[in-house]
Design an enzyme around this catalytic site. Structure first.
Site, PDB file in Angstrom:
ATOM      1  N   LEU A  63     -39.818 -45.569 -11.999  1.00 18.17           N
ATOM      2  CA  LEU A  63     -40.797 -46.580 -11.608  1.00 18.17           C
ATOM      3  C   LEU A  63     -40.446 -47.960 -12.161  1.00 18.17           C
ATOM      4  CD1 LEU A  63     -44.151 -44.648 -12.048  1.00 18.17           C
ATOM      5  CD2 LEU A  63     -42.474 -44.556 -10.193  1.00 18.17           C
ATOM      6  N   GLY A  72     -38.940 -40.771 -12.354  1.00 16.68           N
ATOM      7  CA  GLY A  72     -39.217 -40.867 -10.921  1.00 16.68           C
ATOM      8  C   GLY A  72     -38.075 -40.383 -10.059  1.00 16.68           C
ATOM      9  N   ASN A  77     -38.756 -37.573 -18.600  1.00 10.59           N
ATOM     10  CA  ASN A  77     -38.656 -37.990 -20.007  1.00 10.59           C
ATOM     11  C   ASN A  77     -39.818 -38.867 -20.455  1.00 10.59           C
ATOM     12  OD1 ASN A  77     -37.751 -40.071 -18.295  1.00 10.59           O
ATOM     13  ND2 ASN A  77     -36.513 -40.984 -19.906  1.00 10.59           N
ATOM     14  N   GLU A  78     -40.971 -38.743 -19.812  1.00 14.92           N
ATOM     15  CA  GLU A  78     -42.098 -39.623 -20.105  1.00 14.92           C
ATOM     16  C   GLU A  78     -42.543 -39.598 -21.556  1.00 14.92           C
ATOM     17  OE1 GLU A  78     -42.045 -39.442 -15.733  1.00 14.92           O
ATOM     18  OE2 GLU A  78     -41.660 -38.047 -17.359  1.00 14.92           O
TER      19      GLU A  78
END
Length: 293
Positions: free
Chosen positions: A99, A144, A168-169
């Site tokens: 994103l 994303g 990997n947020e």
């Protein structure tokens, strides 16, 4: 909760850019708000359509890019001359970096809702697409980018160790949205997904193959060839039977998404509008700017 992704991948030495780049070709979809082209489409004689993300430098997913992808997937689903879709990248060494942070920094309530809804719409148009969809992953695919790959029916990845894939947020201090998580679990299974999501793991190709996140790992110059072969295998199956099976298998995930999508938008907007989140985004962008000098 929102999913924020770097516009560059420091691990492989790419720098970020605020430039919006694109190219024009015979089979492209134009932006709704400018003349930039972020998606190239090639319709082949064998009835396979190749969709290439072309938003340089890292295929960041902004509103325009997401909207073009959604429009493309919907049009190809309705096109009787297309029997399968391969989703690839026109940017060297990158599938999609995820994103675009600029869509979230200093956003208004309206623009944030528009952006997140465009991401939801793009995902649904690919995840629930009636045509066979094959991801040809010839570059890094975090967050994303991984979401797009997981939405496809099959994934072929280049055997290049520095190309990684995963959600990997948590490494950025946040949690992936529930529909990111659901589609990831559907690919790799509950236990593997839980550990990978908690640790924010990005998998190199051989590890991604081992856990089932990708279906094939091949030499970089053979990725498209193998993606085409897999598309042809899907095309041999009765279209109605194949499509109904896919829709039935994915119906629980789609139904949950549809029932909770508005709440998901509200949560995203509330999250990014927090002063602390905006301050964090601002500091991150300043760090990227300083690094690029």
């Amino acid at each position: 909760m929102a999913s924020l992704v770097r516009r560059a991948i420091p691990a492989v030495g790419w720098s970020s850019s605020n430039g919006l780049w694109g190219r024009t070709s015979a089979g492209t979809v134009r932006s709704l708000s400018d003349n930039a082209v972020y998606v190239n489409v090639e319709k082949r004689d064998d009835k396979i359509a190749v969709v290439k993300m072309a938003h340089k430098p890292v295929n960041a997913l902004n509103y325009e890019h997401l909207t073009q992808l959604k429009t493309t997937f919907e049009e190809l689903e309705d096109d009787r001359g297309v029997k399968a879709i391969v989703v690839a990248s026109d940017v060297p060494r990158i599938y999609s970096a995820g994103l675009d942070i600029m869509e979230m920094y200093q956003a208004t309530d309206e623009s944030a809702r528009r952006f997140w809804t465009s991401l939801q719409d793009m995902w649904l148009s690919l995840y629930n697409n009636g045509k066979p969809t094959i991801a040809a992953i010839n570059g890094a695919s975090p967050a994303g980018g991984c979401l797009i790959a997981c939405a496809c029916d099959y994934r072929v990845m280049a055997d290049v160790p520095k190309f990684t894939i995963g959600l990997n947020e948590t490494k950025l201090g946040i949690s992936a949205p529930f529909w990111f998580i659901d589609s990831f679990i559907n690919v790799v299974g509950q236990r593997t997904a839980e550990r990978a999501l908690k640790l924010g793991t990005l998998f190199p190709p051989t590890e991604a193959l081992r856990i089932g996140l990708v279906d094939e790992v091949v030499a970089s110059d053979h990725v498209m060839e193998h993606a085409m072969l897999e598309a042809q295998e899907h095309m041999k199956i009765n279209n109605v039977a194949r499509m109904l099976t896919k829709r039935n298998v994915r119906s629980q995930t789609v139904d949950r998404f549809e029932s909770e999508r508005q709440n998901d938008v509200d949560m995203f907007v509330a999250f990014i509008m927090q002063d602390a989140v905006q301050a964090s985004l601002g500091k991150y962008l300043e760090a990227l700017k300083a690094k690029s000098k």
